[in-house]
Structures are given as C-alpha cells and as structure tokens.
Design a protein around this motif. Structure first.
Motif, PDB file in Angstrom:
ATOM      1  N   PHE A  65     -10.200 -59.622 -37.284  1.00  0.00           N
ATOM      2  CA  PHE A  65      -9.053 -58.857 -36.665  1.00  0.00           C
ATOM      3  C   PHE A  65      -7.879 -59.342 -37.796  1.00  0.00           C
ATOM      4  O   PHE A  65      -6.542 -59.224 -37.417  1.00  0.00           O
ATOM      5  CB  PHE A  65      -8.572 -59.573 -35.391  1.00  0.00           C
ATOM      6  N   ARG A  68      -4.802 -56.714 -37.249  1.00  0.00           N
ATOM      7  CA  ARG A  68      -4.251 -57.000 -36.013  1.00  0.00           C
ATOM      8  C   ARG A  68      -3.303 -58.123 -36.145  1.00  0.00           C
ATOM      9  O   ARG A  68      -3.576 -59.161 -36.558  1.00  0.00           O
ATOM     10  CB  ARG A  68      -5.331 -57.119 -34.940  1.00  0.00           C
ATOM     11  N   LYS A 139      -8.608 -58.873 -27.852  1.00  0.00           N
ATOM     12  CA  LYS A 139      -7.963 -57.723 -28.320  1.00  0.00           C
ATOM     13  C   LYS A 139      -6.891 -57.459 -27.453  1.00  0.00           C
ATOM     14  O   LYS A 139      -5.660 -56.816 -27.775  1.00  0.00           O
ATOM     15  CB  LYS A 139      -8.939 -56.478 -28.304  1.00  0.00           C
ATOM     16  N   GLU A 146      -2.657 -53.275 -33.453  1.00  0.00           N
ATOM     17  CA  GLU A 146      -3.646 -52.872 -34.455  1.00  0.00           C
ATOM     18  C   GLU A 146      -2.638 -52.275 -35.683  1.00  0.00           C
ATOM     19  O   GLU A 146      -1.538 -51.835 -35.356  1.00  0.00           O
ATOM     20  CB  GLU A 146      -4.330 -51.491 -34.160  1.00  0.00           C
TER      21      GLU A 146
END
Length: 167
Positions: A65, A68, A139, A146
């Motif tokens: 990630f 992110r 997430k 994002e």
C-alpha cells in the motif's frame, strides 16, 4: 496478462506479503508448538501470528500500500495493529473451536488427527478468515486514500542546463 497484473498490483503485493507472513507464522508456530509450548498450541499460533504481523505492517506500508495513506503514521500504525488484533482473534477462532469445542485433540483423536485438525483449522481456515478481514479493513481504515503518498518526481534536466540563468 500485463493489464491484469497492473490493475491488481496492490492485491498481488498484499498476497505476497501474506504468503511470506504465512511462512513466518508457520515456522514460529510449529517451532514453539513442538518445543516450549507443547501444551499451549493456540498460544503458539498467537505468538507466530503476532511476529508475522509486525513484519506485515512494514511490508504492507512500504510495498503493498505504498501509495495509499491519508492518516498520520502513528494513527495508521495504531489502526493497523488494532485491526490485526481483531484478525488475530479471527485467525485463532477456528483452531480454538477445533481443539476445545469439537475436542479434536489427543486422546480423543490420534496425534496425526490432532495435528491435521490444528493445521486445517488454524493455519488454513484461520489464515483465510484473518486475511480476508485484513484486506478489507486495511483498505477501508488504515490506508484509505489512494494516491496519498505518491512521491514527487523531479522533471529531467535539459541537456546543457546548469541551473543558472543566461546573462
């Protein structure tokens, strides 16, 4: 195939980190279970998962990630470990049920039957349950935005330019 890999890069990286974490969990769990925690297999599993979770945080944050974010790092880490704690409970639940509700342990079953039940319930079902929860929760809450950590890329320098203005 390249389009698929690019589109699902984050999921594939998460799976690689998860696979590595699975190996870490398995090695630590069985090392403890066959040595100092023979009478405490669920505790051995929990210790293995905890150590793998520390690895998982670093690997997921910096690789899976990496673009992110959206949270201050300490808040992000706290959420990661809170969610991982819930996932740890989900991971241990099938083995706990296998051992203490279904009583799939010696002397009620053979040692091979006990170890097979532990592996299937703790390492397979528990890992699957914990992993699905982690993917969704990371997430949603830990790395929600994002593109939040995209690195700025400096434009390439033009040839012959030294950074000074012409006189």
């Amino acid at each position: 195939m390249r389009e698929f890999l690019t589109k699902h890069r984050e999921l594939l990286r998460f799976a690689v980190v998860g696979g590595t974490s699975f190996v870490i969990t398995t090695v630590i769990t069985y090392t403890l279970k066959l040595t100092v925690l023979r009478e405490n297999p669920v505790t051995a599993l929990i210790v293995g998962v905890l150590i793998a979770t520390i690895f998982s945080y670093v690997a997921n944050r910096e690789w899976s990630f990496r673009t992110r974010g959206g949270r201050e790092r300490t808040h992000e880490a706290a959420l990661f470990f809170l969610i991982s704690g819930v996932a740890l409970g989900l991971n241990a639940l099938p083995q706990w049920i296998s051992r203490y509700v279904l009583d799939l342990q010696a002397p009620h079953v053979s040692l091979v039957g006990q170890e097979t039940a532990d592996f299937v319930s703790g390492m397979i079902l528990g890992t699957l349950l914990g992993t699905l929860f982690r993917w969704w929760a990371f997430k949603k809450w830990v790395f929600p935005t994002e593109g939040a950590r995209l690195r700025a890329v400096a434009p390439p320098a033009e040839s012959g330019e030294t950074g000074r203005k012409a006189a």
